[in-house]
Design a protein around this motif. Structure first.
Motif, PDB file in Angstrom:
ATOM      1  N   ILE A  35     -10.908 -28.921 -33.186  1.00  0.00           N
ATOM      2  CA  ILE A  35      -9.496 -29.190 -32.732  1.00  0.00           C
ATOM      3  C   ILE A  35      -9.329 -30.442 -31.917  1.00  0.00           C
ATOM      4  CG2 ILE A  35      -7.630 -28.405 -31.388  1.00  0.00           C
ATOM      5  CD1 ILE A  35      -8.376 -25.450 -32.051  1.00  0.00           C
ATOM      6  N   MET A  36     -10.314 -30.657 -30.821  1.00  0.00           N
ATOM      7  CA  MET A  36     -10.793 -31.768 -30.109  1.00  0.00           C
ATOM      8  C   MET A  36     -11.017 -32.941 -30.856  1.00  0.00           C
ATOM      9  SD  MET A  36     -13.002 -31.862 -26.686  1.00  0.00           S
ATOM     10  CE  MET A  36     -12.403 -30.191 -26.173  1.00  0.00           C
ATOM     11  N   SER A  64     -11.815 -35.872 -23.192  1.00  0.00           N
ATOM     12  CA  SER A  64     -12.120 -35.267 -24.398  1.00  0.00           C
ATOM     13  C   SER A  64     -13.312 -35.607 -25.120  1.00  0.00           C
ATOM     14  CB  SER A  64     -10.988 -35.504 -25.538  1.00  0.00           C
ATOM     15  OG  SER A  64      -9.699 -35.024 -25.173  1.00  0.00           O
ATOM     16  N   GLU A  81     -15.137 -24.261 -33.402  1.00  0.00           N
ATOM     17  CA  GLU A  81     -13.804 -24.353 -33.530  1.00  0.00           C
ATOM     18  C   GLU A  81     -12.981 -25.242 -32.617  1.00  0.00           C
ATOM     19  OE1 GLU A  81      -9.619 -21.540 -34.260  1.00  0.00           O
ATOM     20  OE2 GLU A  81     -11.626 -20.655 -34.124  1.00  0.00           O
ATOM     21  N   SER A  82     -13.091 -25.014 -31.367  1.00  0.00           N
ATOM     22  CA  SER A  82     -12.227 -25.744 -30.496  1.00  0.00           C
ATOM     23  C   SER A  82     -12.866 -27.481 -30.217  1.00  0.00           C
ATOM     24  CB  SER A  82     -12.738 -25.232 -28.887  1.00  0.00           C
ATOM     25  OG  SER A  82     -14.061 -25.067 -28.368  1.00  0.00           O
ATOM     26  N   SER A  83     -14.117 -27.464 -30.567  1.00  0.00           N
ATOM     27  CA  SER A  83     -14.413 -29.070 -30.711  1.00  0.00           C
ATOM     28  C   SER A  83     -13.828 -29.499 -31.954  1.00  0.00           C
ATOM     29  CB  SER A  83     -16.161 -28.752 -31.091  1.00  0.00           C
ATOM     30  OG  SER A  83     -16.845 -28.238 -29.936  1.00  0.00           O
ATOM     31  N   LYS A 142     -18.212 -22.344 -30.093  1.00  0.00           N
ATOM     32  CA  LYS A 142     -17.318 -23.263 -29.562  1.00  0.00           C
ATOM     33  C   LYS A 142     -17.131 -24.527 -30.683  1.00  0.00           C
ATOM     34  CE  LYS A 142     -19.221 -22.969 -24.846  1.00  0.00           C
ATOM     35  NZ  LYS A 142     -20.136 -23.568 -23.741  1.00  0.00           N
TER      36      LYS A 142
END
Length: 342
Positions: A188-189, A217, A184-186, A182
């Motif tokens: 981006i966020m 977010s 990578e998504s973090s 997770k």
């Protein structure tokens, strides 16, 4: 100070021109050529010349003699100057009457209407100067208060962003150590959050919807970090007419940061409850978290920066339009912020 006087002169200049213009033209507006434009016993030409003399008295006293001499150093000189100014105006009017309108001098009862207005205009010029100085002083104080407010807000905002960024980076380090997919998504966020912080919060206020998305977010990042270890309940209720409302940026996040900072260390099942409601232009924000007294006493010295900043910003920007209740009892920390939005 000079800039303020220039702005003041621009706004007052039109009023001055209108008043003096009406007075100068008054005989020709209310009388007829057949009567030689007389106002009472005075011909229109004499009336106009008298207005020019009155203008000289008004502006020389209001802008030169009174502000220049009425102080601790030169006050004694102002009295003879004032007497001389009135004396000169009297002599000018007398010579004008004697040279062009000698018949008016034969009417002794008219003298008070010839020389009295000079004294009246002189008094008016003093009142005007004192009122103008008082107005200018208030404007100067207000400008200083505004500049101080702007400086304080910039300082408070500069504290908030690094504090928030430090916490988020700590979260990402934790994910990296766990080698979580997770991460990578973090990242981006986090990128979206930083874009919001750097670009969208530069104005005075932001839309309520953007601030709520930002808040969500941040909560999602925290959920990624702690997973099932911490129970997080987040509820948002916004009426349709509340979508156009605005508020100060990053005003709510410190309460959530504080809840995660102290709530995740609760020995039993950590739980954080966040509830935001906007109804009829009023925002009600509730944040609850359990905490351990032992851990709370061992918190670092910087832990209160966020909440202290929020209190300061609320007082500066929403004075009289908010209430903030903070309760801490039986291992439960609870804040309730009520705020009138526009």
């Amino acid at each position: 100070m000079k800039i303020l006087y220039n702005k003041y002169a621009l706004t007052e200049g039109g009023i001055h021109a209108l008043i003096w213009g009406v007075l100068l033209l008054l005989p020709y507006l209310v009388s007829t050529p057949a009567s030689n434009y007389r106002i009472g016993p005075f011909p229109g030409l004499f009336f106009t010349i008298s207005v020019l003399i009155h203008m000289s008295i008004f502006y020389s006293n209001a802008f030169l003699f009174y502000p220049g001499l009425m102080n601790r150093k030169w006050w004694w000189l102002y009295v003879p100057v004032a007497v001389l100014l009135l004396f000169v105006s009297f002599r000018l009017k007398y010579y004008v009457l004697a040279f062009w309108f000698p018949d008016v001098l034969k009417d002794v009862t008219a003298y008070k209407f010839v020389f009295g207005p000079s004294v009246g205009i002189f008094v008016v010029s003093i009142i005007y100067r004192r009122v103008a100085d008082k107005v200018m002083l208030e404007k100067t104080k207000e400008k200083r208060r505004t500049e101080q407010l702007s400086t304080e807000l910039k300082f408070l905002r500069s504290q908030i962003s690094p504090h928030f960024l430090f916490n988020v980076l700590t979260n990402l380090v934790s994910l990296a150590r766990k080698k979580s997919d997770k991460l990578e998504s973090s990242l981006i966020m986090l990128s979206d959050l930083m874009r919001y912080m750097l670009y969208d919060t530069q104005g005075k206020k932001v839309s309520l919807i953007k601030e709520v998305e930002y808040l969500k977010s941040y909560i999602e990042l925290q959920k990624l970090r702690f997973g099932s270890e911490v129970m997080v309940s987040s509820v948002t209720e916004i009426e349709e007419d509340g979508e156009g409302l605005t508020l100060e940026p990053m005003l709510l996040i410190p309460f959530v940061e504080n809840a995660f900072k102290h709530g995740v260390n609760y020995l039993l099942q950590p739980q954080i409850d966040i509830h935001l409601q906007v109804k009829k232009g009023q925002l009600v924000f509730n944040v609850k978290n359990r905490f351990d007294d032992e851990n709370a006493t061992a918190k670092d010295e910087n832990s209160g920066i966020g909440l202290a900043n929020v209190r300061s910003r609320l007082e500066l920007l929403y004075k009289g339009k908010y209430s903030l209740m903070v309760k801490s009892e039986k291992n439960l920390f609870h804040i309730t912020l009520t705020l009138v939005l526009t």
